[in-house]
Design a protein around this motif. Structure first.
Motif, PDB file in Angstrom:
ATOM      1  N   GLU A  53      -3.562  -0.886  -4.588  1.00 13.31           N
ATOM      2  CA  GLU A  53      -3.623   0.254  -3.581  1.00 13.31           C
ATOM      3  C   GLU A  53      -2.483   1.134  -4.442  1.00 13.31           C
ATOM      4  O   GLU A  53      -1.251   0.710  -4.734  1.00 13.31           O
ATOM      5  CB  GLU A  53      -3.079  -0.060  -2.525  1.00 13.31           C
ATOM      6  CG  GLU A  53      -3.429   0.927  -1.230  1.00 13.31           C
ATOM      7  CD  GLU A  53      -2.707   2.382  -1.405  1.00 13.31           C
ATOM      8  OE1 GLU A  53      -1.656   2.530  -1.817  1.00 13.31           O
ATOM      9  OE2 GLU A  53      -3.377   3.195  -0.806  1.00 13.31           O
ATOM     10  N   ARG A  55      -0.258   3.315  -3.750  1.00 15.64           N
ATOM     11  CA  ARG A  55       1.054   3.673  -3.088  1.00 15.64           C
ATOM     12  C   ARG A  55       1.945   2.490  -3.048  1.00 15.64           C
ATOM     13  O   ARG A  55       2.994   2.503  -3.235  1.00 15.64           O
ATOM     14  CB  ARG A  55       0.854   4.425  -1.881  1.00 15.64           C
ATOM     15  CG  ARG A  55       0.287   5.648  -1.789  1.00 15.64           C
ATOM     16  CD  ARG A  55      -0.358   5.987  -0.350  1.00 15.64           C
ATOM     17  NE  ARG A  55      -1.409   5.281  -0.192  1.00 15.64           N
ATOM     18  CZ  ARG A  55      -2.056   5.489   1.379  1.00 15.64           C
ATOM     19  NH1 ARG A  55      -1.643   6.477   2.018  1.00 15.64           N
ATOM     20  NH2 ARG A  55      -3.004   4.519   1.563  1.00 15.64           N
ATOM     21  N   LEU A  56       1.130   1.238  -2.636  1.00 12.46           N
ATOM     22  CA  LEU A  56       1.883  -0.021  -3.031  1.00 12.46           C
ATOM     23  C   LEU A  56       2.379  -0.008  -4.511  1.00 12.46           C
ATOM     24  O   LEU A  56       3.357  -0.981  -4.538  1.00 12.46           O
ATOM     25  CB  LEU A  56       1.026  -1.202  -2.644  1.00 12.46           C
ATOM     26  CG  LEU A  56       0.669  -0.947  -1.082  1.00 12.46           C
ATOM     27  CD1 LEU A  56      -0.366  -2.044  -0.613  1.00 12.46           C
ATOM     28  CD2 LEU A  56       1.848  -0.961   0.035  1.00 12.46           C
ATOM     29  N   VAL A  87       8.019   1.139   1.063  1.00 12.87           N
ATOM     30  CA  VAL A  87       6.668   1.597   1.132  1.00 12.87           C
ATOM     31  C   VAL A  87       6.291   2.593   2.083  1.00 12.87           C
ATOM     32  O   VAL A  87       5.358   3.602   1.713  1.00 12.87           O
ATOM     33  CB  VAL A  87       6.012   0.207   2.138  1.00 12.87           C
ATOM     34  CG1 VAL A  87       4.568   0.275   2.501  1.00 12.87           C
ATOM     35  CG2 VAL A  87       5.878  -0.935   1.069  1.00 12.87           C
ATOM     36  N   ASN A  88       7.167   2.929   3.216  1.00 13.46           N
ATOM     37  CA  ASN A  88       7.160   4.008   3.917  1.00 13.46           C
ATOM     38  C   ASN A  88       7.234   5.536   3.080  1.00 13.46           C
ATOM     39  O   ASN A  88       6.520   6.436   3.424  1.00 13.46           O
ATOM     40  CB  ASN A  88       8.242   3.927   5.265  1.00 13.46           C
ATOM     41  CG  ASN A  88       7.565   3.171   6.153  1.00 13.46           C
ATOM     42  OD1 ASN A  88       6.542   2.616   6.343  1.00 13.46           O
ATOM     43  ND2 ASN A  88       8.696   2.684   7.068  1.00 13.46           N
ATOM     44  N   GLN A  90       6.353   5.886   0.379  1.00 13.22           N
ATOM     45  CA  GLN A  90       5.003   6.407  -0.547  1.00 13.22           C
ATOM     46  C   GLN A  90       4.100   6.755   0.585  1.00 13.22           C
ATOM     47  O   GLN A  90       2.961   7.161   0.173  1.00 13.22           O
ATOM     48  CB  GLN A  90       4.704   5.034  -1.225  1.00 13.22           C
ATOM     49  CG  GLN A  90       5.466   4.733  -2.207  1.00 13.22           C
ATOM     50  CD  GLN A  90       5.984   5.465  -3.427  1.00 13.22           C
ATOM     51  OE1 GLN A  90       5.031   6.460  -3.725  1.00 13.22           O
ATOM     52  NE2 GLN A  90       7.078   5.834  -3.509  1.00 13.22           N
ATOM     53  N   TYR A  92       2.614   5.363   2.865  1.00 10.86           N
ATOM     54  CA  TYR A  92       1.485   4.244   3.274  1.00 10.86           C
ATOM     55  C   TYR A  92       1.794   3.552   4.720  1.00 10.86           C
ATOM     56  O   TYR A  92       3.115   3.090   4.879  1.00 10.86           O
ATOM     57  CB  TYR A  92       1.718   3.186   2.268  1.00 10.86           C
ATOM     58  CG  TYR A  92       0.617   1.970   2.398  1.00 10.86           C
ATOM     59  CD1 TYR A  92      -0.722   2.278   1.864  1.00 10.86           C
ATOM     60  CD2 TYR A  92       0.845   1.095   3.137  1.00 10.86           C
ATOM     61  CE1 TYR A  92      -1.582   1.034   1.877  1.00 10.86           C
ATOM     62  CE2 TYR A  92       0.033  -0.081   3.196  1.00 10.86           C
ATOM     63  CZ  TYR A  92      -1.348  -0.164   2.865  1.00 10.86           C
ATOM     64  OH  TYR A  92      -2.350  -1.034   2.812  1.00 10.86           O
ATOM     65  N   ARG A  93       0.824   3.460   5.493  1.00  8.03           N
ATOM     66  CA  ARG A  93       0.912   3.040   6.870  1.00  8.03           C
ATOM     67  C   ARG A  93       0.359   1.776   6.971  1.00  8.03           C
ATOM     68  O   ARG A  93      -0.726   1.468   6.391  1.00  8.03           O
ATOM     69  CB  ARG A  93       0.377   3.874   7.941  1.00  8.03           C
ATOM     70  CG  ARG A  93       1.161   5.397   7.783  1.00  8.03           C
ATOM     71  CD  ARG A  93       2.524   5.389   8.350  1.00  8.03           C
ATOM     72  NE  ARG A  93       3.211   6.391   7.978  1.00  8.03           N
ATOM     73  CZ  ARG A  93       4.278   6.588   7.293  1.00  8.03           C
ATOM     74  NH1 ARG A  93       4.735   5.838   6.418  1.00  8.03           N
ATOM     75  NH2 ARG A  93       4.919   7.799   7.223  1.00  8.03           N
ATOM     76  N   TYR A  94       0.941   0.747   7.537  1.00  9.86           N
ATOM     77  CA  TYR A  94       0.425  -0.926   7.483  1.00  9.86           C
ATOM     78  C   TYR A  94       0.928  -1.298   8.839  1.00  9.86           C
ATOM     79  O   TYR A  94       1.577  -1.110   9.464  1.00  9.86           O
ATOM     80  CB  TYR A  94       1.101  -1.448   6.370  1.00  9.86           C
ATOM     81  CG  TYR A  94       2.748  -1.472   6.337  1.00  9.86           C
ATOM     82  CD1 TYR A  94       3.376  -2.451   7.116  1.00  9.86           C
ATOM     83  CD2 TYR A  94       3.251  -0.472   6.026  1.00  9.86           C
ATOM     84  CE1 TYR A  94       4.634  -2.395   7.015  1.00  9.86           C
ATOM     85  CE2 TYR A  94       4.755  -0.245   5.935  1.00  9.86           C
ATOM     86  CZ  TYR A  94       5.569  -1.331   6.558  1.00  9.86           C
ATOM     87  OH  TYR A  94       6.804  -1.198   6.730  1.00  9.86           O
ATOM     88  N   GLN A 132      -4.402  -5.548   0.646  1.00  3.09           N
ATOM     89  CA  GLN A 132      -4.118  -4.615  -0.459  1.00  3.09           C
ATOM     90  C   GLN A 132      -2.686  -5.037  -0.907  1.00  3.09           C
ATOM     91  O   GLN A 132      -2.023  -5.724  -0.412  1.00  3.09           O
ATOM     92  CB  GLN A 132      -3.962  -3.211   0.194  1.00  3.09           C
ATOM     93  CG  GLN A 132      -5.322  -2.569   0.820  1.00  3.09           C
ATOM     94  CD  GLN A 132      -5.415  -1.278   1.243  1.00  3.09           C
ATOM     95  OE1 GLN A 132      -4.292  -0.738   1.277  1.00  3.09           O
ATOM     96  NE2 GLN A 132      -6.458  -0.625   1.314  1.00  3.09           N
ATOM     97  N   PRO A 164      -3.734  -2.894   5.959  1.00  3.33           N
ATOM     98  CA  PRO A 164      -3.378  -1.532   6.365  1.00  3.33           C
ATOM     99  C   PRO A 164      -3.836  -1.595   7.961  1.00  3.33           C
ATOM    100  O   PRO A 164      -4.337  -2.591   8.516  1.00  3.33           O
ATOM    101  CB  PRO A 164      -4.443  -0.911   5.760  1.00  3.33           C
ATOM    102  CG  PRO A 164      -5.143  -2.117   5.027  1.00  3.33           C
ATOM    103  CD  PRO A 164      -4.645  -3.402   5.073  1.00  3.33           C
TER     104      PRO A 164
END
Length: 164
Positions: A53, A55-56, A87-88, A90, A92-94, A132, A164
């Motif tokens: 992924e 963003r990761l 991570v935030n 970037q 990316y929500r998880y 991911q 995710p």
């Protein structure tokens, strides 16, 4: 498990790893190898393969670069940021995330073997909820030894996992 079943599982893991190594989403040759080795270990544990992924990968790369250039080794950056903040940042929500770091390991195989020998890192890698990942390795040729260390680490590895 019968010998033929074991052989089929190993073949399946190898095919998954080969398919993922060829994936254009992976960051580079070293990262591709980490992904293949991690997915082979996950297949043996009955987990599905991780997918790269971007963003990761960006979060992993930023942390690996920070450790290399700012001469530290840890899950918390010198600015106080942890995995969640990286991570935030970037976008990316998880639901769940984890992070493995390693330093001083020269090859992808050494990094993955090191993680698999560590209970916490192994738990992240073999967590079947994670689907991911983002992987980065930064090589710092002129790296200085970390405080209390005799030799420079030079190689900084980060693998971020997420559901995710």
């Amino acid at each position: 498990m019968s010998p033929s079943m074991s052989g089929r599982c190993m073949l399946r893991a190898a095919l998954i790893a080969l398919a993922l190594v060829a994936s254009p989403a992976a960051a580079g040759p070293a990262e591709d190898q980490v992904l293949a080795l991690a997915n082979a270990a996950r297949a043996k544990a009955g987990c599905s393969a991780l997918r790269m992924e971007p963003r990761l990968t960006a979060a992993a790369a930023g942390h690996a670069r920070a450790m290399a250039t700012q001469n530290f080794f840890g899950h918390t950056s010198k600015n106080g940021a942890g995995l969640r903040q990286r991570v935030n940042a970037q976008g990316y929500r998880y639901r769940a995330a984890g992070e493995n770091i390693s330093a001083g390991r020269r090859t992808p195989a050494e990094a993955v073997q090191n993680w698999l020998k560590s209970a916490g890192h192994r738990k992240n890698m073999l967590n079947c909820r994670f689907s991911q990942t983002g992987i980065a390795m930064v090589y710092q040729a002129d790296d200085a030894p970390l405080q209390g260390q005799k030799y420079a680490m030079k190689y900084y590895w980060v693998q971020v996992f997420a559901q995710p």
